[in-house]
Design a protein around this motif. Structure first.
Motif, mmCIF file in Angstrom:
data_model
loop_
_atom_site.group_PDB
_atom_site.id
_atom_site.type_symbol
_atom_site.label_atom_id
_atom_site.label_comp_id
_atom_site.label_asym_id
_atom_site.label_seq_id
_atom_site.Cartn_x
_atom_site.Cartn_y
_atom_site.Cartn_z
ATOM 1 N N ALA A 73 39.691 -10.052 -18.212
ATOM 2 C CA ALA A 73 38.916 -10.135 -19.446
ATOM 3 C C ALA A 73 39.783 -10.881 -20.458
ATOM 4 C CB ALA A 73 38.589 -8.731 -19.966
ATOM 5 N N GLU A 74 39.186 -11.332 -21.524
ATOM 6 C CA GLU A 74 39.939 -12.142 -22.487
ATOM 7 C C GLU A 74 41.237 -11.477 -22.925
ATOM 8 O OE1 GLU A 74 39.517 -14.523 -26.725
ATOM 9 O OE2 GLU A 74 37.720 -13.710 -25.775
ATOM 10 N N GLU A 75 41.210 -10.171 -23.117
ATOM 11 C CA GLU A 75 42.433 -9.497 -23.581
ATOM 12 C C GLU A 75 43.559 -9.494 -22.541
ATOM 13 O OE1 GLU A 75 39.378 -6.327 -22.421
ATOM 14 O OE2 GLU A 75 39.362 -8.111 -23.663
ATOM 15 N N ASP A 76 43.265 -9.940 -21.313
ATOM 16 C CA ASP A 76 44.286 -10.038 -20.258
ATOM 17 C C ASP A 76 44.990 -11.394 -20.249
ATOM 18 O OD1 ASP A 76 43.698 -7.480 -19.050
ATOM 19 O OD2 ASP A 76 41.912 -8.396 -18.153
ATOM 20 N N TRP A 77 44.748 -12.228 -21.234
ATOM 21 C CA TRP A 77 45.243 -13.597 -21.185
ATOM 22 C C TRP A 77 46.751 -13.681 -21.018
ATOM 23 C CZ3 TRP A 77 48.548 -16.129 -24.545
ATOM 24 C CH2 TRP A 77 48.812 -15.492 -25.772
ATOM 25 N N GLU A 78 47.507 -12.804 -21.691
ATOM 26 C CA GLU A 78 48.970 -12.871 -21.570
ATOM 27 C C GLU A 78 49.437 -12.452 -20.180
ATOM 28 O OE1 GLU A 78 51.023 -12.084 -25.733
ATOM 29 O OE2 GLU A 78 49.461 -10.574 -25.299
ATOM 30 N N VAL A 79 48.782 -11.447 -19.605
ATOM 31 C CA VAL A 79 49.113 -10.994 -18.255
ATOM 32 C C VAL A 79 48.758 -12.086 -17.255
ATOM 33 C CG1 VAL A 79 48.614 -9.255 -16.482
ATOM 34 C CG2 VAL A 79 48.774 -8.577 -18.883
ATOM 35 N N LEU A 80 47.604 -12.699 -17.426
ATOM 36 C CA LEU A 80 47.195 -13.792 -16.548
ATOM 37 C C LEU A 80 48.194 -14.940 -16.624
ATOM 38 C CD1 LEU A 80 45.120 -15.113 -14.646
ATOM 39 C CD2 LEU A 80 43.920 -15.928 -16.696
ATOM 40 N N ARG A 81 48.562 -15.320 -17.827
ATOM 41 C CA ARG A 81 49.540 -16.406 -18.003
ATOM 42 C C ARG A 81 50.855 -16.050 -17.321
ATOM 43 N NH1 ARG A 81 51.628 -17.443 -23.864
ATOM 44 N NH2 ARG A 81 52.532 -15.450 -23.332
ATOM 45 N N GLU A 82 51.332 -14.838 -17.544
ATOM 46 C CA GLU A 82 52.620 -14.415 -16.983
ATOM 47 C C GLU A 82 52.623 -14.463 -15.456
ATOM 48 O OE1 GLU A 82 55.020 -10.250 -16.549
ATOM 49 O OE2 GLU A 82 54.194 -10.698 -18.528
ATOM 50 N N ILE A 83 51.596 -13.917 -14.837
ATOM 51 C CA ILE A 83 51.586 -13.869 -13.375
ATOM 52 C C ILE A 83 51.311 -15.245 -12.775
ATOM 53 C CG2 ILE A 83 49.187 -13.163 -12.979
ATOM 54 C CD1 ILE A 83 50.764 -11.109 -10.921
ATOM 55 N N ARG A 84 50.476 -16.031 -13.430
ATOM 56 C CA ARG A 84 50.223 -17.388 -12.923
ATOM 57 C C ARG A 84 51.487 -18.225 -12.994
ATOM 58 N NH1 ARG A 84 48.506 -20.473 -9.232
ATOM 59 N NH2 ARG A 84 47.434 -22.360 -9.862
ATOM 60 N N LEU A 85 52.206 -18.156 -14.096
ATOM 61 C CA LEU A 85 53.449 -18.917 -14.214
ATOM 62 C C LEU A 85 54.495 -18.412 -13.224
ATOM 63 C CD1 LEU A 85 53.670 -19.435 -18.081
ATOM 64 C CD2 LEU A 85 52.889 -21.064 -16.321
ATOM 65 N N ALA A 86 54.543 -17.104 -13.002
ATOM 66 C CA ALA A 86 55.479 -16.550 -12.010
ATOM 67 C C ALA A 86 55.151 -17.084 -10.619
ATOM 68 C CB ALA A 86 55.430 -15.024 -12.021
ATOM 69 N N SER A 87 53.871 -17.167 -10.300
ATOM 70 C CA SER A 87 53.477 -17.672 -8.979
ATOM 71 C C SER A 87 53.912 -19.121 -8.804
ATOM 72 C CB SER A 87 51.960 -17.532 -8.774
ATOM 73 O OG SER A 87 51.233 -18.473 -9.530
ATOM 74 N N LEU A 88 53.764 -19.911 -9.848
ATOM 75 C CA LEU A 88 54.116 -21.325 -9.772
ATOM 76 C C LEU A 88 55.620 -21.536 -9.697
ATOM 77 C CD1 LEU A 88 51.440 -22.581 -12.284
ATOM 78 C CD2 LEU A 88 51.493 -23.039 -9.814
ATOM 79 N N LEU A 89 56.396 -20.614 -10.262
ATOM 80 C CA LEU A 89 57.854 -20.685 -10.111
ATOM 81 C C LEU A 89 58.284 -20.248 -8.714
ATOM 82 C CD1 LEU A 89 59.203 -19.309 -13.518
ATOM 83 C CD2 LEU A 89 59.350 -21.664 -12.651
ATOM 84 N N ASP A 90 57.643 -19.207 -8.191
ATOM 85 C CA ASP A 90 58.003 -18.665 -6.884
ATOM 86 C C ASP A 90 57.629 -19.621 -5.746
ATOM 87 O OD1 ASP A 90 58.810 -16.432 -5.029
ATOM 88 O OD2 ASP A 90 56.675 -16.556 -4.503
ATOM 89 N N ALA A 91 56.489 -20.254 -5.845
ATOM 90 C CA ALA A 91 55.989 -21.123 -4.766
ATOM 91 C C ALA A 91 55.483 -22.435 -5.372
ATOM 92 C CB ALA A 91 54.888 -20.418 -3.997
ATOM 93 N N PRO A 92 56.382 -23.247 -5.902
ATOM 94 C CA PRO A 92 55.958 -24.434 -6.657
ATOM 95 C C PRO A 92 55.187 -25.469 -5.851
ATOM 96 C CG PRO A 92 58.315 -24.480 -6.264
ATOM 97 C CD PRO A 92 57.836 -23.125 -5.842
ATOM 98 N N ARG A 93 55.301 -25.444 -4.531
ATOM 99 C CA ARG A 93 54.627 -26.456 -3.713
ATOM 100 C C ARG A 93 53.405 -25.893 -2.980
ATOM 101 N NH1 ARG A 93 57.323 -31.134 -2.660
ATOM 102 N NH2 ARG A 93 56.722 -31.168 -0.467
ATOM 103 N N ALA A 94 52.942 -24.724 -3.416
ATOM 104 C CA ALA A 94 51.822 -24.080 -2.728
ATOM 105 C C ALA A 94 50.502 -24.194 -3.477
ATOM 106 C CB ALA A 94 52.140 -22.603 -2.498
ATOM 107 N N PHE A 95 50.525 -24.722 -4.677
ATOM 108 C CA PHE A 95 49.329 -24.710 -5.506
ATOM 109 C C PHE A 95 48.938 -26.107 -5.956
ATOM 110 C CE2 PHE A 95 51.463 -20.595 -6.138
ATOM 111 C CZ PHE A 95 50.471 -19.756 -5.682
ATOM 112 N N GLY A 96 47.719 -26.233 -6.401
ATOM 113 C CA GLY A 96 47.194 -27.517 -6.836
ATOM 114 C C GLY A 96 47.590 -27.919 -8.239
ATOM 115 N N THR A 97 48.414 -27.109 -8.889
ATOM 116 C CA THR A 97 48.923 -27.442 -10.220
ATOM 117 C C THR A 97 50.412 -27.133 -10.247
ATOM 118 O OG1 THR A 97 48.528 -27.212 -12.595
ATOM 119 C CG2 THR A 97 48.468 -25.188 -11.298
ATOM 120 N N THR A 98 51.067 -27.593 -11.276
ATOM 121 C CA THR A 98 52.508 -27.361 -11.410
ATOM 122 C C THR A 98 52.786 -26.345 -12.511
ATOM 123 O OG1 THR A 98 52.788 -29.112 -13.054
ATOM 124 C CG2 THR A 98 53.000 -29.750 -10.702
ATOM 125 N N HIS A 99 53.987 -25.789 -12.481
ATOM 126 C CA HIS A 99 54.399 -24.860 -13.524
ATOM 127 C C HIS A 99 54.359 -25.547 -14.891
ATOM 128 C CE1 HIS A 99 57.212 -22.678 -16.143
ATOM 129 N NE2 HIS A 99 56.754 -21.608 -15.515
#
Length: 161
Positions: A8-34
């Motif tokens: 939900a909208e109020e989860d935006w900071e949690v979403l940002r945090e976990i998405r950025l963590a995923s991109l740092l952990d597996a930078p070549r696994a996703f269609g976008t970059t950190h």
């Protein structure tokens, strides 16, 4: 206890945090970059969390802490794509990943999609085996990963029974 739910909208900071963590952990696994994701504004993260845009996200929580993420987006071809699938390394094997995929499958069916597709690198044997266990099958479709054109991914699909 694990809980999996749509953001939900109020989860935006949690979403940002976990998405950025995923991109740092597996930078070549996703269609976008950190770097690209980190450049998004608060308004963009709020819109993503609220589902105002092409993607819808679900998070897995244990004791109120986000441990995993998955998303669903409808492609230009009208296919519902499982995207952004990731679980924190310490929580892998906990059932969170399977729960996230099941949540995306349920979302697909609730929106009238009888199939879900995803892209996986042929080198990522663990992920491919995991998806096969959940009913996905390889299709004879390969393409370059948008964020890393040197990586080839193969499409997999799940079809609702």
């Amino acid at each position: 206890m694990m809980m999996i739910r749509a953001t939900a909208e109020e989860d935006w900071e949690v979403l940002r945090e976990i998405r950025l963590a995923s991109l740092l952990d597996a930078p070549r696994a996703f269609g976008t970059t950190h770097a690209a994701a980190a450049a998004n504004s608060e308004a963009q993260w709020r819109d993503r969390a609220a589902g105002r845009g092409p993607a819808r996200f679900v998070l897995a929580f244990v004791d109120g802490v986000a441990i995993g993420i998955a998303g669903a987006v409808v492609s230009a071809a009208g296919e519902l794509n499982l995207i952004a699938m990731w679980v924190k390394p310490g929580s892998r094997g906990s059932g969170a990943a399977a729960g996230l995929v099941e949540a995306v499958k349920q979302y697909a069916v609730s929106r009238g999609h009888s199939r879900v597709v995803l892209d996986v690198s042929s080198e990522n044997l663990r992920a491919a085996a995991f998806y096969r266990k959940l009913g996905f099958a390889f299709l004879p479709v390969w393409e370059a990963l948008e964020s890393h054109p040197d990586i080839t991914v193969q499409k997999m699909q799940w079809v609702s029974p």
